[in-house]
Design an enzyme around this catalytic site. Structure first.
Site, PDB file in Angstrom:
ATOM      1  N   VAL A  79       0.834  -1.209   0.000  1.00 57.50           N
ATOM      2  CA  VAL A  79       0.000   0.000   0.000  1.00 57.50           C
ATOM      3  C   VAL A  79       0.864   1.252   0.000  1.00 57.50           C
ATOM      4  CG1 VAL A  79      -1.714   1.311   1.302  1.00 57.50           C
ATOM      5  CG2 VAL A  79      -1.938  -1.167   1.093  1.00 57.50           C
ATOM      6  N   PHE A  97      -8.449   0.812  -1.258  1.00 57.12           N
ATOM      7  CA  PHE A  97      -9.268  -0.176  -1.963  1.00 57.12           C
ATOM      8  C   PHE A  97      -8.517  -0.577  -3.239  1.00 57.12           C
ATOM      9  CE2 PHE A  97     -12.189   2.501   0.462  1.00 57.12           C
ATOM     10  CZ  PHE A  97     -12.891   1.549   1.186  1.00 57.12           C
ATOM     11  N   LYS A 133     -13.995  -0.088   5.322  1.00 56.99           N
ATOM     12  CA  LYS A 133     -12.997  -0.978   4.719  1.00 56.99           C
ATOM     13  C   LYS A 133     -13.294  -2.436   5.062  1.00 56.99           C
ATOM     14  CE  LYS A 133      -9.077  -2.608   3.103  1.00 56.99           C
ATOM     15  NZ  LYS A 133      -8.817  -2.771   1.661  1.00 56.99           N
ATOM     16  N   ASN A 158     -14.502  -5.547   2.365  1.00 48.75           N
ATOM     17  CA  ASN A 158     -13.799  -6.820   2.212  1.00 48.75           C
ATOM     18  C   ASN A 158     -14.667  -7.998   2.651  1.00 48.75           C
ATOM     19  OD1 ASN A 158     -11.581  -5.645   1.101  1.00 48.75           O
ATOM     20  ND2 ASN A 158     -10.217  -5.976   2.822  1.00 48.75           N
ATOM     21  N   TYR A 176     -17.010 -16.118  -8.911  1.00 48.94           N
ATOM     22  CA  TYR A 176     -16.360 -17.279  -9.517  1.00 48.94           C
ATOM     23  C   TYR A 176     -16.070 -18.345  -8.461  1.00 48.94           C
ATOM     24  CZ  TYR A 176     -15.694 -14.501 -13.721  1.00 48.94           C
ATOM     25  OH  TYR A 176     -15.911 -13.741 -14.847  1.00 48.94           O
ATOM     26  N   GLY A 196      -7.352 -15.896  -0.838  1.00 52.43           N
ATOM     27  CA  GLY A 196      -6.125 -15.777  -0.039  1.00 52.43           C
ATOM     28  C   GLY A 196      -5.670 -14.340  -0.079  1.00 52.43           C
ATOM     29  N   CYS A 235      -5.187  -9.358   2.410  1.00 55.47           N
ATOM     30  CA  CYS A 235      -6.308  -8.583   2.949  1.00 55.47           C
ATOM     31  C   CYS A 235      -7.451  -9.442   3.477  1.00 55.47           C
ATOM     32  CB  CYS A 235      -6.832  -7.624   1.876  1.00 55.47           C
ATOM     33  SG  CYS A 235      -5.670  -6.333   1.424  1.00 55.47           S
ATOM     34  N   LYS A 278      -6.980 -11.875   6.811  1.00 54.15           N
ATOM     35  CA  LYS A 278      -6.734 -11.193   8.092  1.00 54.15           C
ATOM     36  C   LYS A 278      -7.854 -10.217   8.434  1.00 54.15           C
ATOM     37  CE  LYS A 278      -3.851  -7.219   6.700  1.00 54.15           C
ATOM     38  NZ  LYS A 278      -4.802  -6.213   7.227  1.00 54.15           N
TER      39      LYS A 278
END
Length: 476
Positions: free
Chosen positions: A47, A191, A246, A250, A293, A299, A302, A305
């Site tokens: 980031v 993002f 955020k 996610n 999909y 994995g 982001c 965790k």
């Protein structure tokens, strides 16, 4: 010409009285303040590097700080510690232009930027919560070194309430020094999709600003104005709401993935085709086609965790998030789906068998293997006695770091080399170069002519026409 909303009759940046109390324009009025803003980025990870490079590309003067001297040396030598398409060229161009530099000097970095972005890691703690030690250490450094007004921006993904903790840490450092200086804390979550981060930053679908002070709001809007000039999608809200946005985003995306993965198991059992179901489902404008999909699970740095941290927030509040718990459980199970198919085909013991594995990164376009399904696949195959010949276009170095010491694992130089001498092929990452292989050549290279496709890349009749036995996810 950009327009900034104001709630006072004076400019929040310079104090000049304005005739219009609600709206005013800025390049003439604030040109000196806005042009070439001074920005510090704490952290040169994924980031931090993308943020620093893109802000420098727009003419800002950016210093990126990291305590990892080796990483800073690599950056100053013209290299990158991560793989991200388009990033290297932007970094090199702005370093050459004098707008971007890298340092381990904390005093230099704190003294440089009016805007201080904190973009450090927030890894899971032992209890699943986000570990804030690096965020708070960065805040402490800022509090110790600042000599004028600063806007401290949390770019890292942090739990709700972290803004208050950052503010308290900086205030405590000021108290130790016996000084009183104005500063603001802002939440500005990222993002960014790995593999498309440069485009995401340069043309954002939204900019979320958790800000509760006018001067900081004006500075942040000025910073982002070049990125949203054609289509302003800036959302200003309170800090806690921005922090929560955020995690909510996610969580929604991870939920869609797990939802489809769970349906894929039932679809396969009933004889339906999850790919056809996906097309019909995604055509509904209320749902849309993204993140529907079926595959081997999510994995990366982001989703795993952040979902874990959100679950911990719910537990700590006495409000367990049952949907989030199910998302985690489904994802953990889905990482085993290819191994389950292999076991059904070959039996519990895989001793004496060799499997080719195409794809090691958790997604295409990156070398990131954090929480990648490939890690589970490789370890399970090896545990059952098999050998694995793996290939990934960019994640080879990271794969050797994580898996190189395991007996039975080897890294191949090409997709063809990986399949040579193998009994069967497993596909874990949907890299472009895997999308249209020579199926006849593939059938010739595999002893058993078997393909286990964890990403549903191929049309089953086409694959089987080449004499290959084809197993995919959620399709009969």
């Amino acid at each position: 010409m950009a327009i900034i909303a104001a709630t006072a009759k004076t400019c929040g940046l310079c104090g000049e009285m304005k005739s219009a109390p609600r709206l005013f324009t800025f390049p003439q009025h604030l040109a000196v303040t806005i042009a070439g803003m001074k920005v510090t980025i704490v952290g040169t990870g994924y980031v931090g590097l993308v943020t620093g490079a893109c802000l420098a590309e727009m003419g800002n003067h950016v210093i990126c700080l990291d305590i990892d001297a080796a990483k800073i040396d690599l950056l100053n030598a013209g290299g990158l510690p991560i793989h991200e398409p388009g990033l290297l060229e932007v970094v090199q161009r702005n370093v050459a232009g004098g707008r971007l530099q890298f340092t381990t000097d904390r005093a230099l970095a704190v003294g440089h930027g009016t805007l201080q972005f904190i973009a450090v890691g927030t890894p899971p703690d032992e209890d699943g919560s986000a570990d804030l030690q690096y965020v708070l250490a960065a805040a402490r450094d800022i509090g110790q070194g600042m000599t004028d007004y600063k806007v401290v921006i949390n770019k890292s993904t942090v739990p709700v309430g972290t803004g208050d903790k950052v503010r308290a840490v900086i205030a405590a450092e000021h108290a130790k020094r016996g000084v009183a200086m104005d500063f603001a804390v802002v939440s500005n979550p990222e993002f960014l999709k790995e593999g498309a981060a440069m485009a995401d930053f340069m043309r954002p679908d939204r900019v979320v600003l958790g800000v509760e002070e006018e001067r900081a709001m004006l500075l942040m809007k000025a910073l982002y104005s070049p990125f949203v000039r054609n289509r302003d999608r800036t959302f200003v809200m309170d800090i806690k709401s921005a922090e929560f946005t955020k995690y909510a985003a996610n969580a929604m995306l991870a939920t869609r993935i797990s939802f489809m993965n769970e349906l894929s198991r039932l679809s396969e059992h009933l004889g339906a085709d999850i790919e056809l179901v996906r097309q019909g489902l995604g055509a509904d404008p209320r749902i849309g086609p993204q993140f529907l999909y079926a595959g081997t699970g999510y994995g990366g740095s982001c989703f795993p965790k952040d979902i874990q941290a959100l679950a911990h927030m719910g537990e700590a509040a006495g409000l367990p998030l049952r949907i989030i718990a199910a998302v985690q459980a489904v994802n953990n199970a889905q990482k085993q789906v290819l191994v389950e198919k292999v076991v059904r085909r070959y039996g519990e013991s895989l001793s004496g068998l060799t499997f080719a594995l195409w794809g090691l990164a958790f997604k295409p376009g990156t070398d990131d293997m954090r929480e990648a399904p490939s890690l589970v696949i490789v370890q399970e195959l090896l545990r059952r006695g098999a050998t694995v010949q793996a290939y990934d276009p960019v994640a080879g170095k990271e794969a050797l770091r994580l898996l190189g010491g395991l007996n039975g694992f080897s890294l191949s130089a090409s997709a063809t080399q990986a399949t040579t001498g193998a009994n069967a092929l497993l596909i874990a990452t949907e890299w472009r170069e895997f999308r249209t292989p020579d199926f006849d050549a593939l059938a010739s290279s595999l002893h058993d002519k078997v393909v286990f496709d964890g990403r549903n890349l191929y049309d089953p009749p086409l694959v089987r026409a080449s004499g290959l036995e084809y197993h995919s996810v959620g399709r009969p």
